[in-house]
Design a protein around this motif. Sequence first.
Motif, PDB file in Angstrom:
ATOM      1  N   UNK A  74      19.833 -97.655 -13.417  1.00 36.47           N
ATOM      2  CA  UNK A  74      20.056 -96.425 -14.186  1.00 36.47           C
ATOM      3  C   UNK A  74      21.253 -95.658 -13.625  1.00 36.47           C
ATOM      4  N   UNK A  75      21.301 -95.546 -12.304  1.00 37.17           N
ATOM      5  CA  UNK A  75      22.403 -94.829 -11.655  1.00 37.17           C
ATOM      6  C   UNK A  75      23.738 -95.499 -11.982  1.00 37.17           C
ATOM      7  N   UNK A 122      25.393 -94.940 -15.497  1.00 40.50           N
ATOM      8  CA  UNK A 122      26.281 -93.793 -15.734  1.00 40.50           C
ATOM      9  C   UNK A 122      27.717 -94.173 -15.371  1.00 40.50           C
ATOM     10  N   UNK A 173      12.355 -98.461 -20.979  1.00 38.38           N
ATOM     11  CA  UNK A 173      11.263 -97.926 -20.168  1.00 38.38           C
ATOM     12  C   UNK A 173      10.229 -98.992 -19.829  1.00 38.38           C
ATOM     13  N   UNK A 174       9.615 -98.826 -18.676  1.00 41.51           N
ATOM     14  CA  UNK A 174       8.646 -99.794 -18.176  1.00 41.51           C
ATOM     15  C   UNK A 174       7.332 -99.738 -18.945  1.00 41.51           C
ATOM     16  N   UNK A 225      17.691 -90.669 -11.356  1.00 41.86           N
ATOM     17  CA  UNK A 225      18.654 -91.751 -11.107  1.00 41.86           C
ATOM     18  C   UNK A 225      19.955 -91.526 -11.871  1.00 41.86           C
ATOM     19  N   UNK A 265       5.904 -94.699 -21.322  1.00 39.05           N
ATOM     20  CA  UNK A 265       6.434 -94.415 -20.003  1.00 39.05           C
ATOM     21  C   UNK A 265       5.641 -93.282 -19.366  1.00 39.05           C
ATOM     22  N   UNK A 315      15.839 -98.460 -10.603  1.00 38.47           N
ATOM     23  CA  UNK A 315      16.476 -97.138 -10.629  1.00 38.47           C
ATOM     24  C   UNK A 315      17.968 -97.208 -10.294  1.00 38.47           C
TER      25      UNK A 315
END
Lengths: 318, 318, 318
Positions: free
Chosen positions: B299-300, B303, B276-277, C107, C96, B296
Amino acid sequence: MAPNPQLDDNGKLCHLLTIEGLNAALIHSILDTAESFVGVNEREVKKVPLLRGKAIFNLFFEPSTRTRTTFEIAAKRLSADVVNLNIGASSQSKGETLLDTVDNLAAMGADMFIVRHSESGAAHFIARHVAPHIRVINAGDGRHAHPTQGLLDVFTIRRYKKDFSRLAIAIVGDIMHSRVARSEIHALTALGVPDLRVVGPRTLLPQGVEELGVRVYHDMEQGLKDVDVVMMLRLQNERMRGPLLPSAGEYFKHYGLTPAKLKRAKPDAIVMHPGPLNRGVEIDSAVADGPQAVILPQVTYGIAVRMAVMTLLAGSST
Amino acid sequence: MAPNPQLDDNGKLCHLLTIEGLNAALIHSILDTAESFVGVNEREVKKVPLLRGKAIFNLFFEPSTRTRTTFEIAAKRLSADVVNLNIGASSQSKGETLLDTVDNLAAMGADMFIVRHSESGAAHFIARHVAPHIRVINAGDGRHAHPTQGLLDVFTIRRYKKDFSRLAIAIVGDIMHSRVARSEIHALTALGVPDLRVVGPRTLLPQGVEELGVRVYHDMEQGLKDVDVVMMLRLQNERMRGPLLPSAGEYFKHYGLTPAKLKRAKPDAIVMHPGPLNRGVEIDSAVADGPQAVILPQVTYGIAVRMAVMTLLAGSST
Amino acid sequence: MAPNPQLDDNGKLCHLLTIEGLNAALIHSILDTAESFVGVNEREVKKVPLLRGKAIFNLFFEPSTRTRTTFEIAAKRLSADVVNLNIGASSQSKGETLLDTVDNLAAMGADMFIVRHSESGAAHFIARHVAPHIRVINAGDGRHAHPTQGLLDVFTIRRYKKDFSRLAIAIVGDIMHSRVARSEIHALTALGVPDLRVVGPRTLLPQGVEELGVRVYHDMEQGLKDVDVVMMLRLQNERMRGPLLPSAGEYFKHYGLTPAKLKRAKPDAIVMHPGPLNRGVEIDSAVADGPQAVILPQVTYGIAVRMAVMTLLAGSST
């Protein structure tokens, strides 16, 4: 109210609350069904659609990752939808009663409750309360009963030893506080084991335990002499430091299962334990990891036995 | 014991424990498989039956909602049955050893373990121990490795930049304590990135890091000069107040990625972050939300990459 | 930005954030869809494939086993993949932001978020932020709204009382702090209930509540006179000991629903409660378990209503 709420008027199982009162034929029929699921668990696709669309609630008022997981896996292999509810102090402190919680989940469409509770009798209480189409499995209530553990234990024994009518079996450890021991004793006496023994210090054996049909030993070497099966119990951590025992080390010296003590049993005796293991307390690693241990097969068969119980109960409701 | 327990005798991947030792061909084959799953995740019905009936255990000894969730989603899209086990201090304090826990879950029919643990080497330890048909994926072990993060990072770079052999890449931040950085460095060197840099204060760069094939920069503006990819690391909260850094504000001044500093990179450079940022600590919101950020998409793609790894491992076991 | 972000340009529902602003036709269409799911929940296989392959995230920033479970069951009956995220203080303390958390889950391929949050407006905030294809359902935000509760309440009333245009309804208890009361009031006024009353002590009634279209009563016997429906509210524990009320016992004396007070309502009046019950505080057990209570049917219909909302929202996105 029926004296045994887990049997319907035809003697068919509609809940599994305790092994007490189940006869040998009924127990064997559960074990036979479990046999058919052992194969499913060895398949590439470990799944059958028997309980598809059924809602099974893991209703755990006492934390237990391990037991909860075995029921969750069993239910998923039967294609049921499983909802896990770990209802700790916080939720109950919202002021809702146990029966209100159960009524609400029933209203959501529950078909089956798997109940663990620190109070003896909690699963019976729920089973008496719910609507007739709902099934209840006791996953451990106080010191009272843990029937699926008892069933998986006798399933394991039947697999390795076949004929219960010729066996000598010793249950060793803290009989007093153990719901596992109670369920094992009820199962083994129902199945006709002629020589069933409990072994432990006086402080951990309940008064009058002989009335359950067991012989009492305080000396482990005598208690294990020529047995076919050694069933160890887990010593709860709080006992090790409690007033009933001098120390964990002292306990191990007298009742810990070592290779030397195991030599008193028959050469082909099997060693069982419900887990989790306290290595070096009630069991020596050389035994736990040795060739006579069937502790991990117990876990494997536990899935098949729980699938069998769930299937039989669900089938009786339709 | 094989020096690299994640490869079988034919050099095929049977566990994913670290990116160290994987060659470019193997990494590209994983990324190619992941490409095929990107489409699945954009479909109306985001589901394929590849792992139907497989039992995947998320075995998290360290809490991580985010990473656990990505594996859970990946497994469910492959139609596997997922069991989440958050094994904190309480369960381990029941006295069961790590290997006893693993043995028990294996006995329940586990096909794959996703393991996160605060100790470096935990996933290797489990992989060496389990039966040959069981697969282990390291989801982060201590400061050692986080290979699926490394893979999703290079997948993202490949999508945006195509040819690794022409790239200049900077990894910025707390290299010392970062398993993410280690996995990124191993992946990028294996893929032949010619200009790989690490940027950070002396106190957060491990001694001898150059031996991994990177160039060291303490000045961020120099470190970012003309790079194609900026890979930021998360600054753990405990570092901000610790003896290694004066303060979070001071850190941001020197190593926080601002639009001004990013101007030193190529105009089409992409900016990555594992999340996390910490906005305003290691990265300015103007950059994190800006047009060059691909945070992002990481993150996609994560998966798809995890679906690929699970599928490849499961396939190698049959 | 549209004044009502839950409706698209054609007035179709794309999120469910509040009942405020929904007209009678739209509410009835949701209830009609819910009717079709009541049957599914009574079937042997309680499952339909309408949301197969959809990823639904239960995003609970406030703990709630009960509401979370109803959404989980509803989603599973629709064959969706459900991921439960209980995001307490610990996760948010990783630094976050709420929107970064949401962006990350989006995402990962989220199709729908079910959001509970202690801050009023949290679900709106998320709905305004997410990509157009993602759906948001408010599962309770601060004191603001709990629209699925409001819908299941009017669904229950419609089932028992048919024609809203002839009803007298009293909502009793802590109106001030209740998001349930707000959603009930909006639903019942939209549906044209001519005689809608709120009953409670001055300290628990918000100033100007009459502007919502209700009549205010401080005397319960007057407030219940000849009503068709009594909707009790849960008295939060913190109010019982707080500065707004003398004591739980005093509250029960004046506002607890007893058989005697219920006699003031019409003989066929129904009694509702959103649960969990505080027996002996806001409701007497004789009423809660009595023939006029429809509290458990509310729970049952809640599943059907949530299935309807999920299906309608998901359908509007394709």
